[in-house]
Design a protein around this motif. Structure first.
Motif, short mmCIF file in Angstrom:
data_model
loop_
_atom_site.label_atom_id
_atom_site.label_comp_id
_atom_site.label_asym_id
_atom_site.label_seq_id
_atom_site.Cartn_x
_atom_site.Cartn_y
_atom_site.Cartn_z
N GLU A 76 0.84 -1.19 0.00
CA GLU A 76 0.00 0.00 0.00
C GLU A 76 0.89 1.25 0.00
O GLU A 76 1.66 1.46 0.92
CB GLU A 76 -0.91 0.02 1.23
CG GLU A 76 -2.02 -1.03 1.17
CD GLU A 76 -2.94 -0.94 2.37
OE1 GLU A 76 -2.56 -0.27 3.35
OE2 GLU A 76 -4.02 -1.55 2.33
N SER A 77 0.79 2.04 -1.04
CA SER A 77 1.61 3.24 -1.15
C SER A 77 0.79 4.46 -0.74
O SER A 77 -0.33 4.64 -1.22
CB SER A 77 2.13 3.42 -2.57
OG SER A 77 2.92 4.58 -2.69
N LEU A 78 1.36 5.29 0.14
CA LEU A 78 0.67 6.49 0.60
C LEU A 78 0.88 7.66 -0.35
O LEU A 78 0.29 8.72 -0.17
CB LEU A 78 1.15 6.86 2.01
CG LEU A 78 0.91 5.80 3.09
CD1 LEU A 78 1.47 6.27 4.42
CD2 LEU A 78 -0.58 5.49 3.22
N TRP A 84 6.21 8.79 -6.39
CA TRP A 84 7.16 7.73 -6.04
C TRP A 84 8.07 7.31 -7.19
O TRP A 84 9.21 6.88 -6.97
CB TRP A 84 6.47 6.53 -5.41
CG TRP A 84 5.50 5.71 -6.21
CD1 TRP A 84 4.15 5.65 -6.04
CD2 TRP A 84 5.80 4.79 -7.27
NE1 TRP A 84 3.58 4.76 -6.92
CE2 TRP A 84 4.57 4.21 -7.70
CE3 TRP A 84 6.96 4.38 -7.92
CZ2 TRP A 84 4.48 3.27 -8.72
CZ3 TRP A 84 6.88 3.44 -8.94
CH2 TRP A 84 5.66 2.89 -9.33
N SER A 163 8.80 -3.63 6.41
CA SER A 163 7.47 -3.05 6.65
C SER A 163 6.85 -3.60 7.93
O SER A 163 6.14 -2.89 8.65
CB SER A 163 6.54 -3.34 5.46
OG SER A 163 7.01 -2.69 4.30
N SER A 211 9.52 7.36 2.93
CA SER A 211 8.45 7.54 1.94
C SER A 211 7.21 6.72 2.23
O SER A 211 6.14 7.00 1.69
CB SER A 211 8.97 7.17 0.55
OG SER A 211 9.28 5.78 0.48
N SER A 212 7.37 5.69 3.08
CA SER A 212 6.27 4.74 3.36
C SER A 212 5.75 4.11 2.08
O SER A 212 4.56 3.83 1.94
CB SER A 212 5.12 5.45 4.09
OG SER A 212 5.55 5.94 5.34
N SER A 213 6.66 3.86 1.13
CA SER A 213 6.27 3.26 -0.15
C SER A 213 7.33 2.26 -0.61
O SER A 213 8.48 2.64 -0.87
CB SER A 213 6.07 4.34 -1.21
OG SER A 213 5.81 3.75 -2.47
N PHE A 215 7.34 0.99 -3.39
CA PHE A 215 7.60 1.27 -4.80
C PHE A 215 8.78 2.24 -4.98
O PHE A 215 9.46 2.20 -6.01
CB PHE A 215 6.34 1.82 -5.47
CG PHE A 215 5.19 0.85 -5.42
CD1 PHE A 215 5.23 -0.32 -6.16
CD2 PHE A 215 4.11 1.09 -4.61
CE1 PHE A 215 4.18 -1.23 -6.11
CE2 PHE A 215 3.06 0.18 -4.54
CZ PHE A 215 3.09 -0.98 -5.29
#
Length: 246
Positions: A76-78, A84, A163, A211-213, A215
């Motif tokens: 899940e990308s924020l 990104w 994560s 980045s919390s991603s 990707f």
């Protein structure tokens, strides 16, 4: 630690142990035992297969435990793709070009201490390149396995492991743990060479947390590795041209 978090980490360490065991049994770079059938293509193929088994185990065990794959792999990308993707490319450039002086410092440190290339390093090169290879086939196969391995490793170490670790411990500790586990399978190369893998694991971990991603990490890893492949291809082409002249 909740029961679900314990199950997730248990799943990772079981799959990780299986991965290390299979790698040790199939990859002659670990044991330095090889025969006439051993070649770069065979070793690279086994390396990719072992990582695929690692990822498949995580997928199967997670599904068997009724876990949400999107959540457990941090998919899940924020942030949207418009952010990104360019961010990942910039991070990949940073990782690659910052890694060059770090590698130079490691080599200078080795030279100062009189630590020349070890017998293991020489033997690994002999194992991988004992058979002649066509340059274009070599680069095509190397590119395919490098990109696939990079994608798998990011899903496993940054997506799955990091994560989930950040939900249990401080992000700095989580980054160090995943970078160390990412670094361990590379120790067959010798500590100086494996330190670059540790560096890459830390950098990718930092930017994933920031980045919390996942990707961003995947794009950064692929960018860094593709630049390295391009430089390898140029070096190989130049080497062949010089050998023809001589």
């Amino acid at each position: 630690m909740s029961e679900n978090q314990l199950l997730t980490l248990s799943t990772f360490f079981f799959a990780y142990a299986v991965f290390l065991l299979i790698s040790y049994k199939t990859d002659p770079r670990y044991t330095l035992k090889y025969d006439r059938k051993t070649s770069f293509y065979r070793i690279a193929g086994y390396s990719t297969l072992n990582r695929t088994i690692f990822l498949t185990l995580l997928l199967v065990l997670s599904v068997s435990a009724s876990q949400n794959l999107t959540n457990v792999f941090g998919l899940e990308s924020l942030i949207p793709i418009q952010i990104w993707l360019p961010l990942g490319i910039l991070v990949g450039l940073l990782i690659f070009f910052l890694g060059m002086p770090i590698n130079l410092l490691i080599q200078i440190f080795r030279a100062r201490l009189g630590l020349e290339r070890t017998r293991r390093e020489e033997e690994i090169l002999r194992i991988m390149f004992q058979k002649p290879m066509h340059p274009s086939e070599f680069m095509t196969f190397l590119s395919f396995t490098t990109v696939l391995n990079s994608l798998i490793e990011e899903l496993v170490f940054r997506g799955f492991l990091l994560s989930n670790l950040t939900m249990l411990v401080h992000p700095a500790i989580a980054i160090l743990i995943q970078a160390f586990l990412f670094f361990v399978p590379s120790l067959y190369q010798g500590l100086p060479n494996a330190l670059l893998v540790f560096y890459k694991g830390i950098m990718l971990g930092i930017f994933l947390v920031m980045s919390s991603s996942i990707f961003v990490a995947i794009t950064a890893r692929l960018t860094s590795d593709v630049i390295g492949l391009f430089i390898q291809a140029r070096s190989l082409k130049r080497l062949l041209k010089n050998s023809r002249k001589s």
